[in-house]
Design an enzyme around this catalytic site. Sequence first.
Site, PDB file in Angstrom:
ATOM      1  N   ARG A  52       0.869  10.766  -9.145  1.00  0.00           N
ATOM      2  CA  ARG A  52       1.084   9.342  -8.953  1.00  0.00           C
ATOM      3  C   ARG A  52       1.988   9.194  -7.728  1.00  0.00           C
ATOM      4  O   ARG A  52       2.437  10.173  -7.150  1.00  0.00           O
ATOM      5  CB  ARG A  52       1.616   8.644 -10.221  1.00  0.00           C
ATOM      6  CG  ARG A  52       2.289   9.483 -11.256  1.00  0.00           C
ATOM      7  CD  ARG A  52       3.598  10.022 -10.828  1.00  0.00           C
ATOM      8  NE  ARG A  52       4.426   8.968 -10.296  1.00  0.00           N
ATOM      9  CZ  ARG A  52       5.347   9.107  -9.390  1.00  0.00           C
ATOM     10  NH1 ARG A  52       5.595  10.300  -8.862  1.00  0.00           N
ATOM     11  NH2 ARG A  52       6.053   8.103  -8.949  1.00  0.00           N
ATOM     12  N   GLY A  53       2.263   7.932  -7.347  1.00  0.00           N
ATOM     13  CA  GLY A  53       3.010   7.721  -6.100  1.00  0.00           C
ATOM     14  C   GLY A  53       1.997   7.504  -4.984  1.00  0.00           C
ATOM     15  O   GLY A  53       1.044   8.297  -4.853  1.00  0.00           O
ATOM     16  N   GLN A 199       9.555   6.640 -14.638  1.00  0.00           N
ATOM     17  CA  GLN A 199       9.468   7.570 -13.495  1.00  0.00           C
ATOM     18  C   GLN A 199      10.851   7.935 -12.960  1.00  0.00           C
ATOM     19  O   GLN A 199      11.047   9.015 -12.416  1.00  0.00           O
ATOM     20  CB  GLN A 199       8.628   6.954 -12.356  1.00  0.00           C
ATOM     21  CG  GLN A 199       7.148   6.894 -12.627  1.00  0.00           C
ATOM     22  CD  GLN A 199       6.742   5.544 -13.199  1.00  0.00           C
ATOM     23  OE1 GLN A 199       7.503   4.904 -13.891  1.00  0.00           O
ATOM     24  NE2 GLN A 199       5.518   5.128 -12.929  1.00  0.00           N
ATOM     25  N   ASP A 240       4.343   0.591  -2.466  1.00  0.00           N
ATOM     26  CA  ASP A 240       2.942   0.933  -2.741  1.00  0.00           C
ATOM     27  C   ASP A 240       1.997   0.184  -1.810  1.00  0.00           C
ATOM     28  O   ASP A 240       0.874   0.619  -1.576  1.00  0.00           O
ATOM     29  CB  ASP A 240       2.595   0.628  -4.199  1.00  0.00           C
ATOM     30  CG  ASP A 240       3.203   1.686  -5.093  1.00  0.00           C
ATOM     31  OD1 ASP A 240       4.371   1.535  -5.481  1.00  0.00           O
ATOM     32  OD2 ASP A 240       2.526   2.696  -5.355  1.00  0.00           O
ATOM     33  N   ASN A 250       6.032  -2.919  -4.946  1.00  0.00           N
ATOM     34  CA  ASN A 250       6.487  -1.625  -5.453  1.00  0.00           C
ATOM     35  C   ASN A 250       6.595  -1.723  -6.975  1.00  0.00           C
ATOM     36  O   ASN A 250       6.310  -2.765  -7.574  1.00  0.00           O
ATOM     37  CB  ASN A 250       7.831  -1.259  -4.801  1.00  0.00           C
ATOM     38  CG  ASN A 250       8.226   0.180  -5.054  1.00  0.00           C
ATOM     39  OD1 ASN A 250       7.426   1.102  -4.839  1.00  0.00           O
ATOM     40  ND2 ASN A 250       9.437   0.414  -5.530  1.00  0.00           N
TER      41      ASN A 250
HETATM   42  O1  MRU Z   1       2.859   4.000 -10.871  1.00  0.00           O
HETATM   43  P1  MRU Z   1       3.381   5.033  -9.900  1.00  0.00           P
HETATM   44  O2  MRU Z   1       4.235   6.068 -10.545  1.00  0.00           O
HETATM   45  O3  MRU Z   1       2.284   5.607  -9.050  1.00  0.00           O
HETATM   46  O4  MRU Z   1       4.317   4.171  -8.944  1.00  0.00           O
HETATM   47  C1  MRU Z   1       5.025   4.789  -7.921  1.00  0.00           C
HETATM   48  C2  MRU Z   1       5.890   3.841  -7.192  1.00  0.00           C
HETATM   49  O5  MRU Z   1       5.925   2.652  -7.447  1.00  0.00           O
HETATM   50  C3  MRU Z   1       6.652   4.391  -6.053  1.00  0.00           C
HETATM   51  O6  MRU Z   1       7.873   3.722  -5.926  1.00  0.00           O
HETATM   52  C4  MRU Z   1       5.816   4.193  -4.822  1.00  0.00           C
HETATM   53  O7  MRU Z   1       4.615   4.844  -4.870  1.00  0.00           O
HETATM   54  C5  MRU Z   1       6.635   4.437  -3.639  1.00  0.00           C
HETATM   55  S1  MRU Z   1       6.087   5.579  -2.445  1.00  0.00           S
HETATM   56  C6  MRU Z   1       6.443   7.121  -2.791  1.00  0.00           C
END
Ligand code: MRU
Length: 357
Positions: A52-53, A199, A240, A250
């Site tokens: 994820r991320g 997270q 994001d 985000n």
């Molecule tokens: O739902 P996720 O765990 O994929 O969300 C991740 C985030 O919101 C992060 O803050 C985002 O991707 C920032 S960039 C590394």
Amino acid sequence: MLIDGIPKKAIESTNDYKIVIIDQTLLPHKLEYITLKDLDGCYKAIKDMWVRGAPLIGVTAAYGMFYAIKENPSELNIKKAFDLLINTRPTAVDLRWALEKLLNKILKFKAEDRATYAWQFSKELEINSIKQCSKIGDYGLEIIKSKIIKDKTFNILTHCNAGWLACVEWGTALAPIYKAYNLGLDIHVWVNETRPRSQGAALTAWELCKHGVPNTLIVDNAGGHLMQNGKVDMCIVGSDRTASNGDVCNKIGTYMKALCAYDNNIPFYVALPESTIDFNLDSGVNKIKIEERSNKEITHVSGLNSLGELSNVKIVSDLVASYNPGFDVTPARLVTKLITDKGICNANSKSISELFK
Ligand code: MRU
């Protein structure tokens, strides 16, 4: 970054066309690697959040396309794989960015050359992500250096996980933090737990601890109190999807932290690579598709039970209704600066377009 002194990445490709990822759903309790070698594996890895991320999702999706093309390089099959992958996570724009970039190029190649190109493309994406995050780290480090006061710990608050686990290496929001720590600067990180998937608690706190960066976990609602009491010098989060006017989408809860920071005159920075900017989007509030996630993420929590086994327990009555939007949008007016791989800019259209002309 380091896990117990050993350098690690969130995704690594092998010479025999496989990719190795960490099953992030098991962290921080178990560090387990999974080898992916087909489209189905990459699809599941993104959909079920083994990875994820925003940046990491983009790289994994590109490898997913490679596997589809290796299996069958026809235009029909490529478009089928594209449609499958693009619908896995709707908010993070790196996924769309990587898939569209690959699709636009791949169809110009003869069918027999497409798999070779797709592998090269994905590998480049992986390597470039490391370089971009490292640059973000360098630019962000300059900000920290300009604010840190001698003999005083510099306190940074972050939300969700925007570290190396969300990218390939370094991270976005955590890259300046790792660079500052590696340089010996006296920093400390307040980590928001980031319910419902935690997270912050499960990933950010873990990766910071493994590298050695001092950090303290707080509940999502504690940030305002800490800011009001002079315990936060700067906030830094990832993104994001960033609209071309600087609105930042985000993880859910980011907006509330930005409001608190604004009210307490604390700088609120957003760190992101170019691939996270949606240049087709003039503004973000009410315009970005917000991923709605399973209610079970709210009604249940996971962790280790007293026997040391992973377990998932229910925390609400069956009568309770719940709603689980995964992201929110922070208006550009609350963002102090954007820290990108190309440099630092204001969160507005003029400054962004000048930096990325
Ligand atoms: O739902 P996720 O765990 O994929 O969300 C991740 C985030 O919101 C992060 O803050 C985002 O991707 C920032 S960039 C590394």
